[in-house]
Scaffold this active site. Sequence first.
Site, short mmCIF file in Angstrom:
data_model
loop_
_atom_site.label_atom_id
_atom_site.label_comp_id
_atom_site.label_asym_id
_atom_site.label_seq_id
_atom_site.Cartn_x
_atom_site.Cartn_y
_atom_site.Cartn_z
CG ASP A 403 -1.80 1.19 1.34
OD1 ASP A 403 -2.65 1.35 0.45
OD2 ASP A 403 -1.66 1.97 2.31
CD GLU A 454 -2.73 2.50 -3.19
OE1 GLU A 454 -3.74 3.20 -3.26
OE2 GLU A 454 -2.00 2.46 -2.17
#
Length: 721
Positions: A403, A454
Site C-alpha cells: 500500500d 499501489e
Amino acid sequence: MNNEYAALVDGRHGDPFSVLGVHAAADGRVVRTFQPQAVAIELLDRNGAVLATMQRTHPAGLFEARFPPRLRRYRLRIELAPGKHYTIDDPYAFPSTLGELDLHLLGEGTHLEINRTLGARAVTVAGTTGTRFAVWAPNASRVSVVGSFNDWDGRRHPMRFHPGNGLWEIFIPGVGHGDLYKFELLDRDGKLLPLKSDPLANFSEPPPGNAAVVYTSNYTWQDDAWQRGRHAGPRLDAPLSIYEVHAGSWRRRADEGNRYLQWHELADELIDYVLDMGFTHIELLPISEHPFDGSWGYQPIGLYAPTQRFGTPDDFRHFVDRCHQAGIGVIVDWVPAHFPRDEHGLARFDGTALYEHADPRKGEHADWGTLIFNFGRREVVNYLIGSALYWIDKMHVDGLRVDAVASMLYLDYSREAGDWLPNKHGGNENLEAVEFLQRFNEIIHAHGAISLAEESTSWPGVSRPVFSGGLGFTYKWNMGWMNDTLRYVQEDPIHRRYHHDKLTFGLVYAFSENFLLPLSHDEVVHGKRSLLGRMPGDEFQRFANLRAYYGFMFGHPGKKLLFMGNEFAQSAEWNHDQSLDWHLLNHAPHRGMQNLVRDLNRIYRKFSALHQVDFEQSGFAWLNGMDRDHSIIAWLRRDQQGNVVICVSNFTPVVRHDYHLGVPAAGHYREILNTDAVTYGGSGVSNDRTMLASEHAAQGQPQSLRLVLPPLATLFISKTQ
C-alpha cells in the site's frame, strides 16, 4: 553487593544475570533469586529433594543460598502463604538461547527468519520447556518481560542484554501457549516507558487489552501440491482476476449482534462464492493486527500477527489452506509505509526514534497522523522483510500488495516546501526506500510469491526487474487507467465524444509496466459513491453503463481486480461496519450484474487471448479507436499462437445497426459474450449466432464484419475454428 541489590529490587538493574542465578563466592558458590511475591523459598534438586532453605537478603524479596559443589541444575519451591506454593525452574540458571549466527545475522540486518529468533518462541533448553523472549531495544537501560505469569511486575524478569546488536532476551521456563505478555522498558535515562506490545507478536488479546499472546502453531498444512506449483515462480501469462475483500464486512451475522465472520466461516462461505464467481485470487485488506477498525487495517500495530478479530493464527492458516485446496490464491495487503503512534506500539519504542525517523520532516505523515519507517536502518529493514517472509513462508500467502508506495518513494510526498529533506543528491527520491523495495521484491520472488504495488505516480520501472534498475514488483496497479476511465463513464453519453481520449489514453502506456486494472475499495468510499451510483441516466442506463464498463475492463490489457460488492452493483458506498447489501440480489438488475461478472471471469480464463499477452504490444491491436463521434471503440486481443478475441464497446444508449468493423482474417465469427444480454438485465440486442466476414476491407483490415452494436454494451467476438 548492596548497590547491586538495590538496583535489582528497584527494577533499575541492566545486567540481572550478573547477580541472579549461580555465582562464585569467597567460599564456594551461591544461588540468588528475586521473588517479591514469596514469603519463603526452598532450593531443590531436579528430583525435588530439598537442598536448602534460602535466606532473605533483602526485605523486598531477594533470597540467597549456598549452592552445593558439582550440582548443575536446581529448582525453586516458592511459598506464597502457609500451604500455598509452586515450583519453578529459575530463568537465571539458563544461558543465552540465541546462537552466534543468529546474533551475527540480526546485527547486520540480514536474518531471513527473524520471526524464529525474536518475539516469544517456544523452546526447550536442557530438557526444560518454556518460552524465549527476545526484543530489539538498543537504547533501553533495562527491559523486562511482564505478563500474566509474573503479576505484570517488571522487576521479576529483567532480560539479558547483548550490547553488540541491541538485543534483550530471556528464557522463562513454564511460560507457554496462551500466556499474555508485554515488554517493560526504561529509557537510557532510567525513565519508565509505557508498556510495549511485542513488535514480533504472532497473536494479541482482544480489546480493550492490547497485550501480546504467546502462540505456538500446531497446524498441519495440506496444500503441498499448491505450494510446489507456486515455487515455480509467477506466471505473467496466466489469468489473474482478484476479488478484493474486507474480511470484517463481506458478510456479518446480523442476528448475532452484527458480529464478524470468523476464518472458519469465511472458509465455508467466501471460498465457495469466489469459486462460483470465477475469480482466481482473493485479496484481503490488511489483516495484520491494528488498533482502529476505521483504518481498515492500513495502520498496523503488529506486522507479524493476524488480527484476533477473525480468530487465531491457525484459523487463518486453515482459511488459506482451504483456498489453496480449492485452487484459489491468497494475497494480503501489507503496509510498510507507516505505522500508528499508539503508545503500546513501535513509536519511540525504547525511548528513542527507533523504528521511525527522529526528524518529523522525514518521520511523519501529516495526512494520516502516522510515523514513517526508517528504511536506512538495517534492523528496521530486517524487521519489515522478516514480516513479509512470515506471511509467505509461515502463512502460505501467495502475494503481498504494498500500500501507498508513492508515499515511500518521494521525500516530499504531500509536503510543502521546507517541510521535507532532500536526499544526498539534492533530489526528492527516497533512496533508502528504493533500496528496501528492491531488496524486498528480490527476496519474496525467490520465495515464490508475487508482489503488487499501489503506486499512483509515473515512477519508472515499478514492475521492472531490479537488475535493470526497476523496483522489482510483479505488478503495478494502473491508477491512471482507473481514474481516466471512471471519469469517462461518469459523463453523460451525449458528452462522451468530447472525452474519448480518457477511454483510449491508457493504451499509450499500457505496456510500460505489468499493469493490474483496479476497481478497488478506494473507489467506493469517502463520498465518491458506489460504482453504480456514479453512472449517469435512469436505472436501466446506469446498470447498462456499468455492465459495458466491466466488459471494457475485462477486454483491456492488464490483470483484473474488483472490490467486493462491485460484482453485484452495490448501490450504496461501502461501509466497513456492516455487511454488504446481499439482499439486492433479490432484484433482477443486481442479479444480472452478478451473472455478467461470473461470465466475464469465465471467458477471461477460457480464452487465452484475453490474458496470455497482457504486457506486450503484440497482444493488442486497435481495430477502431477513433470513433469518438459515436463513442465506440474496438480492439482485438491476441495470444501467443495468434488466436484472437475482438472487443467492441458502444458507450451510447443508441443501437448501431450495420456497423462495419475490420477484422484480420476471413471466416466465421460468433459472439461469446454480450453485456446487453437479457440474462444480465440488458435489452437483448445481439448478432446472429455466427457471422461470416466479408472481403470488404475496413479500418485497415482485409476483412470486415457487419455488426449490430447494442446500446451501452460491450461485445466479445471470437473466430470459430
